[in-house]
Design a protein around this motif. Sequence first.
Motif, PDB file in Angstrom:
ATOM      1  N   THR A  93      32.463  28.294   4.698  1.00 52.17           N
ATOM      2  CA  THR A  93      32.335  28.059   3.455  1.00 52.17           C
ATOM      3  C   THR A  93      31.173  28.972   3.078  1.00 52.17           C
ATOM      4  O   THR A  93      30.213  28.163   3.833  1.00 52.17           O
ATOM      5  CB  THR A  93      32.785  26.785   3.254  1.00 52.17           C
ATOM      6  OG1 THR A  93      34.429  26.613   3.283  1.00 52.17           O
ATOM      7  CG2 THR A  93      32.429  26.374   2.186  1.00 52.17           C
ATOM      8  N   PRO A  94      30.862  29.627   2.432  1.00 53.30           N
ATOM      9  CA  PRO A  94      29.897  29.794   2.250  1.00 53.30           C
ATOM     10  C   PRO A  94      29.429  29.003   0.985  1.00 53.30           C
ATOM     11  O   PRO A  94      30.191  28.810   0.313  1.00 53.30           O
ATOM     12  CB  PRO A  94      29.582  31.814   1.687  1.00 53.30           C
ATOM     13  CG  PRO A  94      30.853  32.106   0.982  1.00 53.30           C
ATOM     14  CD  PRO A  94      32.171  30.715   1.903  1.00 53.30           C
ATOM     15  N   VAL A  95      28.237  28.598   1.380  1.00 49.45           N
ATOM     16  CA  VAL A  95      27.374  27.636   0.081  1.00 49.45           C
ATOM     17  C   VAL A  95      26.524  27.839  -0.724  1.00 49.45           C
ATOM     18  O   VAL A  95      25.623  26.860  -1.267  1.00 49.45           O
ATOM     19  CB  VAL A  95      27.184  26.321   0.950  1.00 49.45           C
ATOM     20  CG1 VAL A  95      28.519  25.522   1.749  1.00 49.45           C
ATOM     21  CG2 VAL A  95      25.993  26.481   1.858  1.00 49.45           C
ATOM     22  N   GLY A  96      26.018  29.663  -0.082  1.00 50.37           N
ATOM     23  CA  GLY A  96      24.455  30.022  -1.119  1.00 50.37           C
ATOM     24  C   GLY A  96      23.409  28.948  -0.917  1.00 50.37           C
ATOM     25  O   GLY A  96      22.731  29.351  -1.715  1.00 50.37           O
ATOM     26  N   GLY A  97      23.121  28.745   0.190  1.00 50.62           N
ATOM     27  CA  GLY A  97      22.296  28.531   1.088  1.00 50.62           C
ATOM     28  C   GLY A  97      21.729  27.019   1.090  1.00 50.62           C
ATOM     29  O   GLY A  97      22.991  26.029   0.540  1.00 50.62           O
TER      30      GLY A  97
ATOM     31  N   LYS B 200      29.349  34.664   5.803  1.00 46.85           N
ATOM     32  CA  LYS B 200      31.025  33.923   6.623  1.00 46.85           C
ATOM     33  C   LYS B 200      31.671  35.940   6.933  1.00 46.85           C
ATOM     34  O   LYS B 200      32.689  34.940   8.215  1.00 46.85           O
ATOM     35  CB  LYS B 200      31.878  33.826   4.890  1.00 46.85           C
ATOM     36  CG  LYS B 200      33.632  33.577   5.119  1.00 46.85           C
ATOM     37  CD  LYS B 200      34.006  33.390   3.364  1.00 46.85           C
ATOM     38  CE  LYS B 200      35.415  33.926   3.448  1.00 46.85           C
ATOM     39  NZ  LYS B 200      35.894  32.635   2.302  1.00 46.85           N
TER      40      LYS B 200
ATOM     41  N   GLU C 184      25.628  30.260   4.833  1.00 48.74           N
ATOM     42  CA  GLU C 184      25.117  31.036   3.627  1.00 48.74           C
ATOM     43  C   GLU C 184      25.695  31.759   2.647  1.00 48.74           C
ATOM     44  O   GLU C 184      25.304  31.297   1.720  1.00 48.74           O
ATOM     45  CB  GLU C 184      22.874  31.602   3.515  1.00 48.74           C
ATOM     46  CG  GLU C 184      22.354  30.149   4.813  1.00 48.74           C
ATOM     47  CD  GLU C 184      21.136  30.482   4.989  1.00 48.74           C
ATOM     48  OE1 GLU C 184      20.649  30.846   4.220  1.00 48.74           O
ATOM     49  OE2 GLU C 184      21.216  31.157   6.209  1.00 48.74           O
ATOM     50  N   GLY C 185      26.041  32.586   2.837  1.00 53.66           N
ATOM     51  CA  GLY C 185      26.357  33.514   1.855  1.00 53.66           C
ATOM     52  C   GLY C 185      27.948  34.034   2.579  1.00 53.66           C
ATOM     53  O   GLY C 185      28.593  33.815   4.203  1.00 53.66           O
TER      54      GLY C 185
ATOM     55  N   TYR D 176      29.893  25.976   8.018  1.00 48.50           N
ATOM     56  CA  TYR D 176      29.168  26.557   6.417  1.00 48.50           C
ATOM     57  C   TYR D 176      28.126  27.324   6.859  1.00 48.50           C
ATOM     58  O   TYR D 176      27.889  27.167   7.422  1.00 48.50           O
ATOM     59  CB  TYR D 176      29.198  24.908   5.838  1.00 48.50           C
ATOM     60  CG  TYR D 176      29.696  23.938   5.288  1.00 48.50           C
ATOM     61  CD1 TYR D 176      30.533  23.586   4.360  1.00 48.50           C
ATOM     62  CD2 TYR D 176      29.987  22.906   6.847  1.00 48.50           C
ATOM     63  CE1 TYR D 176      31.571  23.377   4.347  1.00 48.50           C
ATOM     64  CE2 TYR D 176      31.368  22.169   6.222  1.00 48.50           C
ATOM     65  CZ  TYR D 176      32.209  22.406   5.579  1.00 48.50           C
ATOM     66  OH  TYR D 176      33.255  21.217   4.848  1.00 48.50           O
TER      67      TYR D 176
ATOM     68  N   GLY E 250      23.450  24.470  -1.766  1.00 47.92           N
ATOM     69  CA  GLY E 250      25.080  23.931  -1.845  1.00 47.92           C
ATOM     70  C   GLY E 250      25.440  23.385  -0.388  1.00 47.92           C
ATOM     71  O   GLY E 250      26.621  23.039  -1.067  1.00 47.92           O
TER      72      GLY E 250
END
Length: 199
Positions: A32-36, A12, A7-8, A5, A39
């Motif tokens: 997987t980017p989780v958006g911070g 990735k 951040e963006g 996992y 996420g």
Amino acid sequence: MHSIYVEGPGDKKFVEDFIKLISLDNLISEVTPVGGWPGLRLLGPKLLERFDLGGKNLVVFDADSDKENKERWLDELENELNSELLDRDKGQFNIESQASLKFERFFFPNNHDEGELETLLLQCINQEHSHILDCFEAYKVCIANQNQYVLPDNKSKIYAYCQAILGKNKRNYLDKRLWNFDNFNAKPFKDFLLNSIVA
């Protein structure tokens, strides 16, 4: 299989290329980017599912300037998810023998210092082109002397570096014209992946 996992989308791309570079891509089911940070909490069920399948959850984020807060936050999320596991599995296992979910963690640039992915990238440029960064520093000094403009960040520096060599901003981390990930600056991340995935 394990999950990573980040951040963006830029993170990735880097991680996917890097695990190919060290031949671990067949052991990773997804990046997987989780958006911070928030996420990651929303992915609680997915994190538990990966754990249930015997895989590891690797978290690779920027240290920025608050690594200790991020460590504490991950500890809290681990505790929440382990409480969910205990509640869910109550009566099915001997609690003392039950494994607990733990995140394998890495913070760019080297798991110790403040910074971000771009800090690591700047340390891993192909030295044949290092003079491009000298030009960029002169540009930053010129802007700073104007006293009215915002200085470009490391993302801008990486963008300019890639564009100067390739004619476009294409971050292909497998391109040896751009990057040297055999140097000692990339070793902490490489060791983290090898120890977390292969061990």
